[in-house]
Scaffold this active site. Sequence first.
Site, PDB file in Angstrom:
ATOM      1  N   SER A  66      -2.097   0.828   1.660  1.00  0.00           N
ATOM      2  CA  SER A  66      -0.939   0.470   2.523  1.00  0.00           C
ATOM      3  C   SER A  66      -1.144   0.885   3.963  1.00  0.00           C
ATOM      4  O   SER A  66      -1.359   2.230   3.975  1.00  0.00           O
ATOM      5  CB  SER A  66       0.470   0.952   2.087  1.00  0.00           C
ATOM      6  OG  SER A  66       1.610   0.813   2.835  1.00  0.00           O
ATOM      7  N   CYS A  67      -0.748   0.253   4.974  1.00  0.00           N
ATOM      8  CA  CYS A  67      -0.918   0.521   6.171  1.00  0.00           C
ATOM      9  C   CYS A  67       0.624   0.686   6.986  1.00  0.00           C
ATOM     10  O   CYS A  67       0.709   1.126   8.114  1.00  0.00           O
ATOM     11  CB  CYS A  67      -1.589  -0.590   6.954  1.00  0.00           C
ATOM     12  SG  CYS A  67      -0.436  -2.160   7.359  1.00  0.00           S
ATOM     13  N   VAL A  68       1.614   0.617   6.381  1.00  0.00           N
ATOM     14  CA  VAL A  68       3.039   0.734   6.928  1.00  0.00           C
ATOM     15  C   VAL A  68       3.173   2.095   7.541  1.00  0.00           C
ATOM     16  O   VAL A  68       3.818   2.190   8.682  1.00  0.00           O
ATOM     17  CB  VAL A  68       3.955   0.448   5.669  1.00  0.00           C
ATOM     18  CG1 VAL A  68       4.311   1.548   4.840  1.00  0.00           C
ATOM     19  CG2 VAL A  68       5.402   0.399   6.506  1.00  0.00           C
TER      20      VAL A  68
END
Length: 242
Positions: free
Chosen positions: A129-131
Amino acid sequence: MFDDMVTRTEAQQACKGAALEGRSLEGLARELAGRPLRVATMCSGTESPLLALDMICGALKAQSGQSIAVEHVFSCEIEPFKQAYIERNFAPPLLFRDIRELGDEEATTAYGATRPVPGEVDVLIAGTSCVDYSTMNNKQKKIDEKGESGQTFWGMLAWVKRTRPSIVVQENVCSAPWEEMVGYYAKEGYAATFLRVDTKNHYIPHTRTRIYLLALDTHAPNRRAAALGDAPMGEAGGAGES
């Protein structure tokens, strides 16, 4: 595109000082001797790495007559619509739901069942995940602050630590803490490096900049010696060796 990739890659084996000097996909195919390359994916979304691998293998077959088979060991994806896409188009033997569970001996599948998590993998391809790292996020979190990005990274690394795949390829946004991740891989006995790439420089006519990290297990038999030039080609160890 993939035909050109293979042509350029194979040409590197004869280039003095090149990263692939003395190495080739054709040579890899001969060394594997029919054994499939075992690949697992985590958070890969559309499984584009598997599609690319298939086309690279097809180009190699056309150019050299040598074949590399790819065995899809398992996928892991939490988004239901992506799970559906993966199941319809790839039908992996196992489709796990939550990357955070993969460090355990068993994990929950997309169907709600509990199944053993495989090891014995040559290559892991993960897009955690990059959030929490995105520059568009006004409430970014560090990798150790238990945000979604940190949790998915630690879940992936827990599986890597337990099963020791030979190669890990990890993708994320440019603002992710890459130097920290290299350090965490090093603690587990992996030599890691990362590179910023832009699609416009790699066959695709638009701009999309991301960073890819490559990590190699230095604890596998002969791999450390091979990296130092002390072992002959073809003795770098196989899937799951520790």
